[in-house]
Design an enzyme around this catalytic site. Structure first.
Site, PDB file in Angstrom:
ATOM      1  N   ASN A   1       1.453   3.316  -2.899  1.00 13.38           N
ATOM      2  CA  ASN A   1       2.082   3.688  -4.186  1.00 13.38           C
ATOM      3  C   ASN A   1       1.607   5.057  -4.670  1.00 13.38           C
ATOM      4  OD1 ASN A   1       3.233   1.198  -4.143  1.00 13.38           O
ATOM      5  ND2 ASN A   1       1.945   0.302  -5.729  1.00 13.38           N
TER       6      ASN A   1
ATOM      7  N   ILE B   1      -6.962  -5.724   6.897  1.00 13.61           N
ATOM      8  CA  ILE B   1      -6.593  -6.899   6.084  1.00 13.61           C
ATOM      9  C   ILE B   1      -7.102  -6.730   4.649  1.00 13.61           C
ATOM     10  CG2 ILE B   1      -6.960  -9.385   5.815  1.00 13.61           C
ATOM     11  CD1 ILE B   1      -6.856  -9.740   8.737  1.00 13.61           C
ATOM     12  N   SER B   2      -8.136  -5.899   4.474  1.00 14.15           N
ATOM     13  CA  SER B   2      -8.653  -5.567   3.136  1.00 14.15           C
ATOM     14  C   SER B   2      -8.971  -6.789   2.272  1.00 14.15           C
ATOM     15  CB  SER B   2      -7.671  -4.659   2.397  1.00 14.15           C
ATOM     16  OG  SER B   2      -7.540  -3.437   3.081  1.00 14.15           O
TER      17      SER B   2
ATOM     18  N   THR C   1     -10.469  -7.586  -5.799  1.00 14.33           N
ATOM     19  CA  THR C   1     -11.756  -7.571  -6.518  1.00 14.33           C
ATOM     20  C   THR C   1     -12.403  -6.186  -6.415  1.00 14.33           C
ATOM     21  OG1 THR C   1     -12.641  -8.613  -4.513  1.00 14.33           O
ATOM     22  CG2 THR C   1     -12.347 -10.039  -6.399  1.00 14.33           C
TER      23      THR C   1
ATOM     24  N   GLU D   1       0.982 -13.404  11.913  1.00 11.73           N
ATOM     25  CA  GLU D   1       1.395 -12.232  12.688  1.00 11.73           C
ATOM     26  C   GLU D   1       1.313 -11.025  11.755  1.00 11.73           C
ATOM     27  OE1 GLU D   1       2.117 -12.125  15.895  1.00 11.73           O
ATOM     28  OE2 GLU D   1       1.738 -14.275  16.062  1.00 11.73           O
TER      29      GLU D   1
ATOM     30  N   ARG E   1      -0.058   8.856 -10.092  1.00 14.11           N
ATOM     31  CA  ARG E   1      -0.120   7.660  -9.246  1.00 14.11           C
ATOM     32  C   ARG E   1       0.576   6.444  -9.869  1.00 14.11           C
ATOM     33  NH1 ARG E   1      -3.756   7.039  -5.432  1.00 14.11           N
ATOM     34  NH2 ARG E   1      -4.072   4.884  -6.049  1.00 14.11           N
TER      35      ARG E   1
ATOM     36  N   ASN F   1     -10.566  -3.356  -6.497  1.00 12.42           N
ATOM     37  CA  ASN F   1      -9.758  -2.370  -7.225  1.00 12.42           C
ATOM     38  C   ASN F   1     -10.336  -1.990  -8.592  1.00 12.42           C
ATOM     39  OD1 ASN F   1      -6.519  -3.504  -5.937  1.00 12.42           O
ATOM     40  ND2 ASN F   1      -7.842  -1.837  -5.228  1.00 12.42           N
TER      41      ASN F   1
ATOM     42  N   ARG G   1       0.270   7.575  -2.910  1.00 10.53           N
ATOM     43  CA  ARG G   1       0.760   8.671  -2.056  1.00 10.53           C
ATOM     44  C   ARG G   1       2.239   8.948  -2.307  1.00 10.53           C
ATOM     45  NH1 ARG G   1      -1.524   6.077   3.196  1.00 10.53           N
ATOM     46  NH2 ARG G   1      -2.015   4.482   1.672  1.00 10.53           N
ATOM     47  N   TRP G   2       2.983   7.894  -2.519  1.00 10.30           N
ATOM     48  CA  TRP G   2       4.427   8.050  -2.782  1.00 10.30           C
ATOM     49  C   TRP G   2       4.635   8.914  -4.030  1.00 10.30           C
ATOM     50  CZ3 TRP G   2       7.744   6.766  -6.803  1.00 10.30           C
ATOM     51  CH2 TRP G   2       9.105   6.730  -6.513  1.00 10.30           C
TER      52      TRP G   2
ATOM     53  N   ASP H   1       0.828  -1.212   0.000  1.00  9.50           N
ATOM     54  CA  ASP H   1       0.000   0.000   0.000  1.00  9.50           C
ATOM     55  C   ASP H   1       0.862   1.262   0.000  1.00  9.50           C
ATOM     56  OD1 ASP H   1      -2.351   1.363  -0.045  1.00  9.50           O
ATOM     57  OD2 ASP H   1      -2.875   1.002   2.048  1.00  9.50           O
TER      58      ASP H   1
HETATM   59  C1  FPP Z   1      -1.794  -0.043  -3.594  1.00  6.30           C
HETATM   60  O1  FPP Z   1      -1.321   1.289  -3.509  1.00  6.30           O
HETATM   61  C2  FPP Z   1      -1.162  -0.740  -4.728  1.00  6.30           C
HETATM   62  C3  FPP Z   1      -1.831  -1.373  -5.742  1.00  6.30           C
HETATM   63  C4  FPP Z   1      -3.282  -1.471  -5.824  1.00  6.30           C
HETATM   64  C5  FPP Z   1      -1.107  -2.023  -6.866  1.00  6.30           C
HETATM   65  C6  FPP Z   1       0.109  -2.796  -6.473  1.00  6.30           C
HETATM   66  C7  FPP Z   1       0.723  -3.390  -7.672  1.00  6.30           C
HETATM   67  C8  FPP Z   1       2.049  -3.421  -7.931  1.00  6.30           C
HETATM   68  C9  FPP Z   1       3.067  -2.856  -7.018  1.00  6.30           C
HETATM   69  C10 FPP Z   1       2.519  -4.070  -9.171  1.00  6.30           C
HETATM   70  C11 FPP Z   1       2.870  -5.526  -8.952  1.00  6.30           C
HETATM   71  C12 FPP Z   1       3.223  -6.152 -10.246  1.00  6.30           C
HETATM   72  C13 FPP Z   1       3.292  -7.492 -10.518  1.00  6.30           C
HETATM   73  C14 FPP Z   1       3.586  -7.945 -11.880  1.00  6.30           C
HETATM   74  C15 FPP Z   1       3.057  -8.508  -9.510  1.00  6.30           C
HETATM   75  P1  FPP Z   1      -2.377   2.472  -3.645  1.00  6.30           P
HETATM   76  O2  FPP Z   1      -2.518   2.804  -5.091  1.00  6.30           O
HETATM   77  O3  FPP Z   1      -3.652   2.077  -2.969  1.00  6.30           O
HETATM   78  O4  FPP Z   1      -1.665   3.641  -2.885  1.00  6.30           O
HETATM   79  P2  FPP Z   1      -2.400   4.799  -2.072  1.00  6.30           P
HETATM   80  O5  FPP Z   1      -3.081   4.152  -0.895  1.00  6.30           O
HETATM   81  O6  FPP Z   1      -1.277   5.703  -1.665  1.00  6.30           O
HETATM   82  O7  FPP Z   1      -3.365   5.472  -3.016  1.00  6.30           O
END
Ligand code: FPP
Length: 251
Positions: free
Chosen positions: A31, A204-205, A75, A216, A42, A77, A33-34, A29
Site C-alpha cells: 500500500n 509469512i510475516s 502485532t 499453498e 502512504r 505494526n 509503495r503504491w 502488502d
Molecule cells: C501493508 O502495506 C498494509 C497494511 C499494514 C494495512 C492494510 C490494511 C488495509 C488495507 C485496511 C483494511 C481495512 C479493514 C477495515 C479490514 P504496507 O504499508 O506495508 O506497504 P509497503 O510495504 O509498500 O510500505
C-alpha cells in the site's frame, strides 16, 4: 457451505468449481509503495486497499470461496510512525461503521482475530457490534486479523491450556492438536488452503503460523491496491495447478 446459483454463473470457465480453495488468506502488502509511486502519502494506499479488499470479498462470494481472511494489522505494526498507526485504527473503525449495514444485507459473517483488548476502546466497540450483528449470517465468512501475531496467538493458547491443567480441568495428556485448535483465535475456521501475498515479498510475516501448515503460497509482484479480480483469477488458476499431497505421495 452450499453455493448460491450466482457463483456457478460467474465463475470463470477455466476454473474448476470442485477445486476451489475453501479458505483464502491475504497479506495485503504494498500500500505504501503504491501511494509513493504516485507521489501521495502512504495512507492513500491504505485507503485504496480497503476498496480492493471489499472487491475481493465479493469476488470470493460470487465465485464460491466460502472464507476470506485478511491481515490488516500485525502485532509488529505498532512500530510504524504514530500518525500511520492512528490513521489505520481510525480507518478500521470508520470502515466498520460505514459497511456494517451492507455486510448484513449481503449475509457476510464478520469476525476479528488477534489481541483485540489492546485496540482503542471505540474500535473494540465497533468490532464487538459487527461480530454480534453478523454472527448468525450464513454467507461468506470474513475474518480480519487485527493486532494479530501468530506467535502471540500460540502463546496465549498455551497459557489458557496451562491454566486449565493447573486448575485440574484437564490433564497434560489430554493436550492434542484438536484441543490446541480450540484455544486459537481462529477456532472453528477451516485452515487456509491458499495464502496470497502481494508486492513480491516471500514471507509469512507471523500470519496464521499454526493454520498455514499446508497452505499453498502464491506471491505476486502486484501491489495490493492493484490486486483486482483478474489478479485473483490468476492466483486461483495457479492454485488449481498445484499438486497438494499433505505430506503423502501420489501414486
Ligand atoms: C501493508 O502495506 C498494509 C497494511 C499494514 C494495512 C492494510 C490494511 C488495509 C488495507 C485496511 C483494511 C481495512 C479493514 C477495515 C479490514 P504496507 O504499508 O506495508 O506497504 P509497503 O510495504 O509498500 O510500505
Amino acid at each position: 457451505m452450499s453455493l448460491e446459483p450466482i457463483a456457478l454463473q460467474q465463475l470463470p470457465k477455466d476454473l474448476d468449481l470442485q477445486r476451489l480453495p475453501q479458505h483464502v488468506a491475504v497479506i495485503m502488502d504494498g500500500n505504501g509503495r503504491w501511494a509513493k509511486n504516485r507521489g501521495r502519502p502512504r495512507i492513500m494506499g491504505h485507503q485504496k486497499g480497503v476498496d480492493i479488499l471489499k472487491n475481493l470479498l465479493y469476488c470470493c462470494r460470487d465465485w464460491g470461496v466460502p472464507a476470506l481472511t485478511a491481515y490488516a494489522f500485525s502485532t509488529e505494526n505498532w512500530g510504524r510512525p504514530s500518525e500511520e498507526v492512528e490513521f489505520l485504527m481510525t480507518l478500521f473503525e470508520r470502515v466498520l461503521r460505514r459497511e456494517l449495514e451492507e455486510m448484513m444485507a449481503e449475509n457476510v459473517r464478520i469476525r476479528f482475530v488477534g489481541n483485540l483488548e489492546k485496540l482503542p476502546q471505540s474500535l473494540q466497540s465497533e468490532i464487538a457490534k459487527a461480530m454480534q450483528d453478523t454472527e448468525a449470517n450464513s454467507g461468506i465468512q470474513f475474518t480480519v486479523a487485527t493486532n494479530y501475531g501468530g506467535r502471540e496467538e500460540i502463546v496465549q493458547a498455551c497459557r489458557a491450556i496451562a491454566s486449565k491443567v493447573e486448575q485440574g480441568y484437564i490433564q497434560a495428556t489430554d493436550i492434542d492438536e484438536d484441543l490446541f485448535e480450540q484455544h486459537l483465535y481462529t477456532k472453528g475456521l477451516h485452515h487456509p488452503d491458499l495464502l496470497i501475498r502481494t508486492s513480491g515479498e516471500m514471507r509469512i510475516s507471523n500470519f496464521l503460523l499454526w493454520q498455514m501448515a499446508y497452505a499453498e503460497i502464491y506471491v505476486t509482484d502486484t501491489l495490493w491496491p492493484d490486486f483486482d479480480r483478474s489478479e485473483f483469477h490468476r492466483a486461483l488458476l495457479a492454485y488449481q495447478k498445484r499438486d497438494r499431497r499433505f505430506g503423502r505421495v501420489n501414486i
